[in-house]
Design a protein around this motif. Structure first.
Motif, mmCIF file in Angstrom:
data_model
loop_
_atom_site.group_PDB
_atom_site.id
_atom_site.type_symbol
_atom_site.label_atom_id
_atom_site.label_comp_id
_atom_site.label_asym_id
_atom_site.label_seq_id
_atom_site.Cartn_x
_atom_site.Cartn_y
_atom_site.Cartn_z
ATOM 1 N N ALA A 276 2.451 -30.875 -46.169
ATOM 2 C CA ALA A 276 1.239 -31.537 -46.653
ATOM 3 C C ALA A 276 1.518 -32.279 -47.958
ATOM 4 O O ALA A 276 1.000 -33.387 -48.172
ATOM 5 C CB ALA A 276 0.128 -30.508 -46.854
ATOM 6 N N SER A 279 3.092 -35.568 -47.260
ATOM 7 C CA SER A 279 2.093 -36.549 -46.819
ATOM 8 C C SER A 279 1.301 -37.086 -48.002
ATOM 9 O O SER A 279 1.008 -38.283 -48.085
ATOM 10 C CB SER A 279 1.143 -35.911 -45.806
ATOM 11 O OG SER A 279 1.773 -35.732 -44.560
ATOM 12 N N PHE A 280 0.944 -36.193 -48.914
ATOM 13 C CA PHE A 280 0.233 -36.623 -50.112
ATOM 14 C C PHE A 280 1.082 -37.602 -50.930
ATOM 15 O O PHE A 280 0.585 -38.629 -51.413
ATOM 16 C CB PHE A 280 -0.139 -35.419 -50.975
ATOM 17 C CG PHE A 280 -0.557 -35.770 -52.379
ATOM 18 C CD1 PHE A 280 -1.767 -36.385 -52.623
ATOM 19 C CD2 PHE A 280 0.287 -35.492 -53.451
ATOM 20 C CE1 PHE A 280 -2.150 -36.730 -53.922
ATOM 21 C CE2 PHE A 280 -0.088 -35.818 -54.750
ATOM 22 C CZ PHE A 280 -1.311 -36.446 -54.981
ATOM 23 N N ASP A 283 1.190 -40.984 -49.312
ATOM 24 C CA ASP A 283 -0.086 -41.675 -49.514
ATOM 25 C C ASP A 283 -0.242 -42.107 -50.966
ATOM 26 O O ASP A 283 -0.722 -43.214 -51.251
ATOM 27 C CB ASP A 283 -1.230 -40.750 -49.112
ATOM 28 C CG ASP A 283 -2.597 -41.365 -49.336
ATOM 29 O OD1 ASP A 283 -3.006 -42.209 -48.530
ATOM 30 O OD2 ASP A 283 -3.235 -41.009 -50.355
ATOM 31 N N ASP A 340 -7.379 -30.603 -47.631
ATOM 32 C CA ASP A 340 -8.158 -31.692 -47.037
ATOM 33 C C ASP A 340 -7.690 -33.007 -47.650
ATOM 34 O O ASP A 340 -7.762 -33.188 -48.870
ATOM 35 C CB ASP A 340 -9.644 -31.462 -47.321
ATOM 36 C CG ASP A 340 -10.543 -32.450 -46.591
ATOM 37 O OD1 ASP A 340 -10.031 -33.445 -46.035
ATOM 38 O OD2 ASP A 340 -11.771 -32.224 -46.589
ATOM 39 N N GLU A 341 -7.228 -33.929 -46.809
ATOM 40 C CA GLU A 341 -6.739 -35.207 -47.318
ATOM 41 C C GLU A 341 -7.823 -35.993 -48.045
ATOM 42 O O GLU A 341 -7.513 -36.882 -48.866
ATOM 43 C CB GLU A 341 -6.136 -36.046 -46.187
ATOM 44 C CG GLU A 341 -7.105 -36.534 -45.129
ATOM 45 C CD GLU A 341 -7.324 -35.537 -44.002
ATOM 46 O OE1 GLU A 341 -7.681 -35.969 -42.890
ATOM 47 O OE2 GLU A 341 -7.142 -34.320 -44.240
ATOM 48 N N TRP A 344 -7.343 -35.913 -51.778
ATOM 49 C CA TRP A 344 -6.167 -36.499 -52.419
ATOM 50 C C TRP A 344 -6.516 -37.475 -53.549
ATOM 51 O O TRP A 344 -5.852 -37.441 -54.593
ATOM 52 C CB TRP A 344 -5.284 -37.179 -51.373
ATOM 53 C CG TRP A 344 -4.621 -36.202 -50.436
ATOM 54 C CD1 TRP A 344 -4.649 -34.841 -50.506
ATOM 55 C CD2 TRP A 344 -3.840 -36.524 -49.287
ATOM 56 N NE1 TRP A 344 -3.944 -34.281 -49.463
ATOM 57 C CE2 TRP A 344 -3.431 -35.297 -48.700
ATOM 58 C CE3 TRP A 344 -3.446 -37.720 -48.681
ATOM 59 C CZ2 TRP A 344 -2.643 -35.254 -47.553
ATOM 60 C CZ3 TRP A 344 -2.662 -37.678 -47.544
ATOM 61 C CH2 TRP A 344 -2.263 -36.452 -46.985
ATOM 62 N N ASP A 484 -3.508 -34.871 -40.782
ATOM 63 C CA ASP A 484 -3.369 -34.111 -42.019
ATOM 64 C C ASP A 484 -4.566 -33.182 -42.199
ATOM 65 O O ASP A 484 -5.604 -33.330 -41.553
ATOM 66 C CB ASP A 484 -3.288 -35.067 -43.212
ATOM 67 C CG ASP A 484 -2.035 -35.932 -43.179
ATOM 68 O OD1 ASP A 484 -0.940 -35.376 -43.330
ATOM 69 O OD2 ASP A 484 -2.167 -37.163 -42.987
ATOM 70 N N GLY A 485 -4.397 -32.239 -43.113
ATOM 71 C CA GLY A 485 -5.502 -31.358 -43.475
ATOM 72 C C GLY A 485 -5.514 -30.081 -42.662
ATOM 73 O O GLY A 485 -4.805 -29.919 -41.676
#
Length: 517
Positions: A276, A279-280, A283, A340-341, A344, A484-485
Motif C-alpha cells: 500500500a 501505491s501511495f 500516486d 483508504d486511498e 492519501w 487499493d485500500g
C-alpha cells in the motif's frame, strides 16, 4: 504503539475520521473440531435452549439515530458451563427493511477489529449507506461482540495512561528502550487483568460466533445472512465452521487467513502495508505537493520516511496541543491513512506539515486509528483488540530475543515499516491469559456458497489471504478487486457492488474467480 493486527474496514476509519489477529478457537464446545470446519453437532444443547428461545425487547435507540431499534441479548459467559449468574448482556441493534420487495430476513454486519463496534458501524454507515436495494429487502442488524463497546467492554488503562502508552518508542534502539517497551506491554496487560477479570478468558472469536447464532435464533431466522469486513471475515468463517447448515448468504470482505501463525500474520501484514505504501508513493509522485521525494520509487521514499521517523525519535514536534508528535504516533498516523486511498491527500498534507514542524494533522490520523476523541477519551477498541488477539493465537514472540531473530524478515517484508510491526508483535507475549487457539483451516463442509472478497493491494488483509480462505472453504467463491485500500464493498467499484448485491438478493454468487477493477 499499536498491535498492528487491527483489522477493520476502511469505512469504520472514515466514519471516525469524519469527526476521523490471531484467531480464537476457545469457548467451550469442541472448537478443535468445529472451528476447523468439520461439521459437528448443531442441535441446541438443553442447557442453552433458554438463550436460543429468548425474546428480544426492542425499543428506540438513544441518541441521534432515528429509525434504529436497540435491545439486549443474553449469552452465557462460558458456553461449557452456562449459568444465569454469569450471563453476559450483549447490545444489539436493527433497522427494519424499508421495502419494496420480498423481505429476505436479517443481514448481520460486523466491521472488524477485533474491537470495532458493530452497532456504531450499523447506525453510522451500513444501515444508511449500504446499497438501497439491500436495505430495502433486509432488516439490517448488528451486535457488539462480547468484550466490545456496549457489550460488557474489556477495560484496561485510563485515558491518560493510554496517551502515555501510545507514544512509547515502538522501535527501540538500545536495551533501555527495549525495557521501556516491554514494561509498557506488561503494564497494559496487567491493567486488563485487574480491571476485566474473568471476562478476559471468554472473549474468543469462537464464543463471539456462538453468540451470533443465539442472536440469529432470537431474530427468528433459520439461517445467518452476514457481511463481515476485515477481522469480521474471520468471525463469519468461524461461524460457518461451527454451524455450516445454518449458513445463508455470507460475504467475507477483506479476508483473514485462519491457517497462519501470529508471527506470519504480523509479517505478512507488514508486507501488505508495504504494498500500500508503494501505491501511495507512486500516486504521491504525480502531485506537486508530494512531501516524500523519490521519483515514485518506494525504496527511496521509504528511506526518507524512516529518516523522518528517526528525526522525530530524537526530537518530537509540537502539535498545538499538550501532546507532541512522537515517532510512534507518527508511524501510526501513516499506517492509519494506508487503509483508504481517499486519505492519501490528507496524508500528503500531514507529512508536509510535520516536516515544517506542525504535527497536528498526523497526530489526528493516529488518534483516529486509536479511536481517541478530541476530548482525550478512548473507546475500548484497543483493549478489546488485544484481548481477542492474544486469546486467539499463541503470541508471535515471547520476548525481545524472538523479535531480534525475526527483524530481518520483517524488514525485508517492509523496509519502511517492518521494524515497527516486528516489535508491536511482542505485545501478546506478556498477556495474562494463555492463548487457547492454534492456526487452523476452516472448510465448513455442507455450507451454502460463501463469497470471499479480496483487494489486490489491501494493506491490512493482504490479497493472498482471501485466496487462501476461499480455497479452504468447501463452498468458497473468490471475488477479486484489483485496487487499493482495505476491503472492497461499497467503496466505488460498480463491478464489486453489483456482484455482492446480486449474491445478497438472489443467493447467486458471481462466476468463479471473477475479477473487478
Amino acid at each position: 504503539m499499536d498491535t498492528r493486527r487491527l483489522l477493520r474496514t476502511s469505512g469504520t476509519l472514515a466514519a471516525t475520521a469524519a469527526l476521523l489477529i490471531s484467531a480464537a478457537v476457545s469457548g467451550g464446545a469442541a472448537p478443535s473440531a468445529a472451528a476447523s470446519g468439520r461439521a459437528g453437532e448443531e442441535a441446541v444443547p438443553t442447557a442453552l435452549k433458554p438463550y436460543y428461545e429468548q425474546k428480544l425487547r426492542w425499543h428506540a435507540c438513544a441518541g441521534k439515530h432515528p429509525g434504529f431499534e436497540c435491545a439486549t441479548l443474553r449469552a452465557p459467559l462460558d458456553y461449557d458451563r452456562p449459568s444465569a449468574g454469569d450471563d453476559l448482556k450483549l447490545a444489539v441493534s436493527r433497522k427494519k427493511a424499508t421495502g419494496p420487495g420480498r423481505h429476505l430476513g436479517s443481514l448481520m454486519v460486523n466491521p472488524g477489529g477485533p474491537g470495532g463496534s458493530a452497532i456504531s458501524f450499523l447506525q453510522g454507515y451500513a444501515g444508511v449507506a449500504y446499497p438501497a436495494p439491500v436495505r430495502a429487502r433486509y432488516d439490517m442488524v448488528a451486535m457488539d461482540p462480547r468484550g466490545v463497546a456496549a457489550s460488557e467492554p474489556v477495560t484496561c488503562l485510563s485515558d491518560a495512561e493510554m496517551d502515555a502508552f501510545t507514544k512509547v518508542d515502538a522501535t527501540p534502539d538500545n536495551e533501555r528502550e527495549v525495557g521501556e517497551l516491554t514494561a509498557a506491554f506488561k503494564k497494559f496487560a496487567g491493567a486488563c487483568a485487574s480491571r476485566s477479570g474473568k471476562l478476559l478468558q471468554h472473549v474468543s472469536t469462537v464464543e463471539a460466533a456462538r453468540d451470533m447464532d443465539v442472536f440469529r435464533a432470537a431474530l427468528g431466522d433459520d439461517r445467518l445472512h452476514y457481511v463481515g469486513a476485515s477481522y469480521g471475515t474471520f468471525l463469519g468463517a468461524t461461524y460457518a465452521g461451527l454451524f455450516p447448515s445454518r449458513v445463508g448468504r455470507l460475504v467475507l470482505d477483506g479476508a483473514l487467513d485462519p491457517s497462519l501463525s501470529a508471527e506470519r500474520v504480523n509479517r505478512e501484514q507488514a508486507a501488505g502495508f508495504q504494498t500500500a505504501f508503494a501505491s501511495f508513493v507512486a500516486d504521491c509522485a504525480r502531485h506537486d505537493d508530494c512531501p516524500i521525494e523519490g521519483g515514485g520509487r518506494a525504496d527511496v521514499a521509504g528511506a526518507r520516511l524512516k529518516s523522518f521517523f528517526a528525526t522525530l525519535d530524537r526530537r518530537p514536534i509540537p502539535t498545538g496541543k499538550s501532546r507532541e508528535l512522537t515517532e510512534s504516533l507518527a508511524t501510526t498516523g501513516v499506517i492509519s491513512a494506508m487503509y483508504d486511498e481517499a486519505s492519501w491527500p490528507l496524508l500528503r498534507k500531514a507529512l508536509r506539515n510535520a516536516q515544517n514542524g506542525d504535527g497536528a494533522l498526523l497526530l489526528s490520523l493516529s488518534d483516529a486509528y486509536y479511536e481517541r476523541s478530541d476530548r482525550g477519551v478512548y473507546t475500548n477498541l484497543m483493549p478489546a483488540n488485544s484481548a481477542v488477539n492474544c486469546l486467539d493465537l499463541p503470541p508471535a514472540f515471547r520476548g525481545p530475543a524472538g523479535v531480534r531473530r525475526a527483524l530481518s524478515d520483517f524488514e525485508k517484508a517492509s523496509p519502511a515499516l517492518g521494524t515497527s510491526f516486528a516489535w508491536a508483535a511482542l505485545s501478546c507475549g506478556y498477556w495474562p491469559v494463555p492463548a487457547v487457539g492454534a492456526p487452523h483451516r476452516i472448510t465448513a463442509p455442507g455450507a451454502a456458497p460463501i463469497l470471499v472478497v479480496g483487494t489486490t493491494r489491501d494493506p491490512a488483509t493482504p490479497y493472498p489471504w482471501a485466496r487462501s480462505l476461499a480455497a479452504q472453504l468447501s463452498s468458497g467463491r473468490l471475488l477479486t478487486y484489483d485496487g487499493d485500500g482495505h476491503t472492497a464493498y461499497n467503496r466505488g467499484s460498480a463491478c464489486v457492488d453489483s456482484a455482492i448485491n446480486d449474491y445478497l438478493l438472489t443467493a447467486t454468487p458471481p462466476p468463479a474467480s471473477r475479477r473487478c477493477s
